[in-house]
Scaffold this motif. Sequence first.
Motif, PDB file in Angstrom:
ATOM      1  N   UNK A 141       0.830  -1.209   0.000  1.00  0.00           N
ATOM      2  CA  UNK A 141       0.000   0.000   0.000  1.00  0.00           C
ATOM      3  C   UNK A 141       0.860   1.253   0.000  1.00  0.00           C
ATOM      4  N   UNK A 142       1.984   1.217   0.728  1.00  0.00           N
ATOM      5  CA  UNK A 142       2.885   2.375   0.752  1.00  0.00           C
ATOM      6  C   UNK A 142       3.530   2.595  -0.619  1.00  0.00           C
ATOM      7  N   UNK A 143       3.980   1.513  -1.241  1.00  0.00           N
ATOM      8  CA  UNK A 143       4.616   1.661  -2.552  1.00  0.00           C
ATOM      9  C   UNK A 143       3.608   2.029  -3.628  1.00  0.00           C
ATOM     10  N   UNK A 144       2.339   1.645  -3.451  1.00  0.00           N
ATOM     11  CA  UNK A 144       1.317   2.098  -4.383  1.00  0.00           C
ATOM     12  C   UNK A 144       1.153   3.613  -4.314  1.00  0.00           C
ATOM     13  N   UNK A 145       1.264   4.176  -3.103  1.00  0.00           N
ATOM     14  CA  UNK A 145       1.210   5.634  -2.962  1.00  0.00           C
ATOM     15  C   UNK A 145       2.373   6.269  -3.714  1.00  0.00           C
ATOM     16  N   UNK A 146       3.566   5.682  -3.562  1.00  0.00           N
ATOM     17  CA  UNK A 146       4.739   6.193  -4.290  1.00  0.00           C
ATOM     18  C   UNK A 146       4.500   6.097  -5.791  1.00  0.00           C
ATOM     19  N   UNK A 147       3.964   4.978  -6.250  1.00  0.00           N
ATOM     20  CA  UNK A 147       3.743   4.769  -7.674  1.00  0.00           C
ATOM     21  C   UNK A 147       2.764   5.775  -8.263  1.00  0.00           C
ATOM     22  N   UNK A 148       1.724   6.115  -7.514  1.00  0.00           N
ATOM     23  CA  UNK A 148       0.686   6.994  -8.051  1.00  0.00           C
ATOM     24  C   UNK A 148       0.983   8.475  -7.830  1.00  0.00           C
ATOM     25  N   UNK A 149       1.635   8.803  -6.711  1.00  0.00           N
ATOM     26  CA  UNK A 149       1.814  10.213  -6.351  1.00  0.00           C
ATOM     27  C   UNK A 149       3.136  10.809  -6.822  1.00  0.00           C
ATOM     28  N   UNK A 150       4.208  10.021  -6.798  1.00  0.00           N
ATOM     29  CA  UNK A 150       5.521  10.583  -7.139  1.00  0.00           C
ATOM     30  C   UNK A 150       5.586  11.105  -8.582  1.00  0.00           C
ATOM     31  N   UNK A 151       5.036  10.408  -9.579  1.00  0.00           N
ATOM     32  CA  UNK A 151       5.046  10.992 -10.935  1.00  0.00           C
ATOM     33  C   UNK A 151       4.308  12.326 -11.004  1.00  0.00           C
ATOM     34  N   UNK A 152       3.206  12.470 -10.256  1.00  0.00           N
ATOM     35  CA  UNK A 152       2.458  13.729 -10.260  1.00  0.00           C
ATOM     36  C   UNK A 152       3.252  14.853  -9.613  1.00  0.00           C
ATOM     37  N   UNK A 153       3.971  14.522  -8.538  1.00  0.00           N
ATOM     38  CA  UNK A 153       4.788  15.535  -7.863  1.00  0.00           C
ATOM     39  C   UNK A 153       5.925  15.992  -8.775  1.00  0.00           C
ATOM     40  N   UNK A 154       6.615  15.037  -9.416  1.00  0.00           N
ATOM     41  CA  UNK A 154       7.706  15.391 -10.331  1.00  0.00           C
ATOM     42  C   UNK A 154       7.160  16.211 -11.501  1.00  0.00           C
ATOM     43  N   UNK A 155       6.028  15.809 -12.017  1.00  0.00           N
ATOM     44  CA  UNK A 155       5.392  16.518 -13.128  1.00  0.00           C
ATOM     45  C   UNK A 155       5.066  17.955 -12.742  1.00  0.00           C
ATOM     46  N   UNK A 156       4.558  18.155 -11.523  1.00  0.00           N
ATOM     47  CA  UNK A 156       4.217  19.509 -11.059  1.00  0.00           C
ATOM     48  C   UNK A 156       5.468  20.360 -10.880  1.00  0.00           C
ATOM     49  N   UNK A 157       6.540  19.766 -10.312  1.00  0.00           N
ATOM     50  CA  UNK A 157       7.770  20.523 -10.113  1.00  0.00           C
ATOM     51  C   UNK A 157       8.413  20.916 -11.449  1.00  0.00           C
ATOM     52  N   UNK A 158       8.213  20.083 -12.476  1.00  0.00           N
ATOM     53  CA  UNK A 158       8.763  20.399 -13.795  1.00  0.00           C
ATOM     54  C   UNK A 158       7.868  21.336 -14.596  1.00  0.00           C
ATOM     55  N   UNK A 159       6.683  21.658 -14.036  1.00  0.00           N
ATOM     56  CA  UNK A 159       5.770  22.578 -14.692  1.00  0.00           C
ATOM     57  C   UNK A 159       5.027  21.974 -15.874  1.00  0.00           C
TER      58      UNK A 159
END
Length: 470
Positions: A141-159
């Motif tokens: 469940x923790x790694x699923x959070x990483x899988x779903x949220x981390x790409x969105x965070x990186x995408x937001x930081x890259x604009x």
Amino acid sequence: MELQKMQNGHSREDGFDGVDALAEHEEFLPHKTGVKKESHFTDFVGKTSFGMSIFNLSNAIMGSGILGLAYGMSNTGIILFTILLVSIAILSAYSIHLLLKCAEVVGIRAYEQLGNRAFGHPGKMLAACVITIHNIGAMSSYLFIVKSELPLVIQAFLGKQENTGEWFLNGNYLIIIVSALIILPLALMKQLGYLGYTSGFSLSCMVFFLISVIYKKFNIPCPLPDKYDNKSLINGTDDFCEPKMFTINSQTAYTIPILAFAFVCHPEVLPIYTELRDATKKRMQRVANVSILAMFVMYLLTAIFGYLTFYGNVQSELLHTYSRVDPLDVLILLVRLAVLVAVTLTVPVVLFPIRRALLQILFPDKAFSWVIHISIAFCLLFLVNLLVIFVPSIRDIFGLIGATSAPSLIFILPGIFYVRIIPEDQEPLLSRSKIQAACFAALGFIFMIMSLSFIIIDWATGESRSGGGH
């Protein structure tokens, strides 16, 4: 001298006389050649401080379920939710008391060995399997959070407005990288106590999450003005924005198992007890009580302020609610990053009890080996990564696991272990303590049946009802 003091402490608290205490702790008696000596707490000198032990246990308690507590409050009301949360916290502390009492009487420092003492080899295997299944579910469940949220965070930081398909925006690649560079090195630590610093940092990330939830309460009005309006949320009326003290609806019953699972930390209790400096039952119970109290306060404040921000609009995942109101909110982006860090640093803490359980099953008599230690950690992470990458319906699978393993770990196993392990000359079978423990185990069966019923109803109706999980 320290060993003698600990033995004397056991003798006083358990009501054994000097002869019985010596008989219980075989290390004071001559051993026959070739007779296997059982592992005891006194065979290991703990080095982890009181504060670090609190960090580790608090981190074990704290799970992704905190993101669903505001949703739970919206389906129960403030007063009923608070009553349920207090009840579950007290029951969890009582459950840990039963485990520590059993461990103190027999001098055993492993959950699996308590099962062995209570029911022989089948009890040992049952405890080890329950711990392994539950914690693999938690890690997934923790790694699923990483899988779903981390790409969105990186995408937001890259604009970037949308995922354009680069490898660093692929969640499958990201969980492999995070597992290899962060989780695996921490999981290779020889002792759980060494993770106290990362556990403290993980908890600080969740404190930042809580502070942000409180801050947002005073910056997002209800009803939502036009600048916050989002079609995925109902722009409520003034009446809609009134907090409800008691609420009963079709989702209310789901709050109880959500809260119960939010306090699951029992596989980590005995390993932390083993490594606690100057370990005594009373000292470890204080660690547990402080940890549970701290998490209770965080859970309650998160639920109240999250609910009072969105009222009936709050969704099963609180951060998604904020993002739908204002997708460009920098603070919420930082909070999502903090939650990612917190769940990533929790994975190694959850992995330790699985490795201990597998060692009890596969290598019960073997001395510590770095090869086995590293191999088990690598294989576990490899398995969990495969589950997260290739199993699309993992939520339902681990919902089923959580509905069976969490009540077992919190209620059923501690209760029946207590009834079986505590000697009858110390506490008769019909004593108040053993009757309470038996009722406690029966309550766990009720929770299990209720949780399984909810999942079956969800599958039968095709509805998705989420909002928790450890």
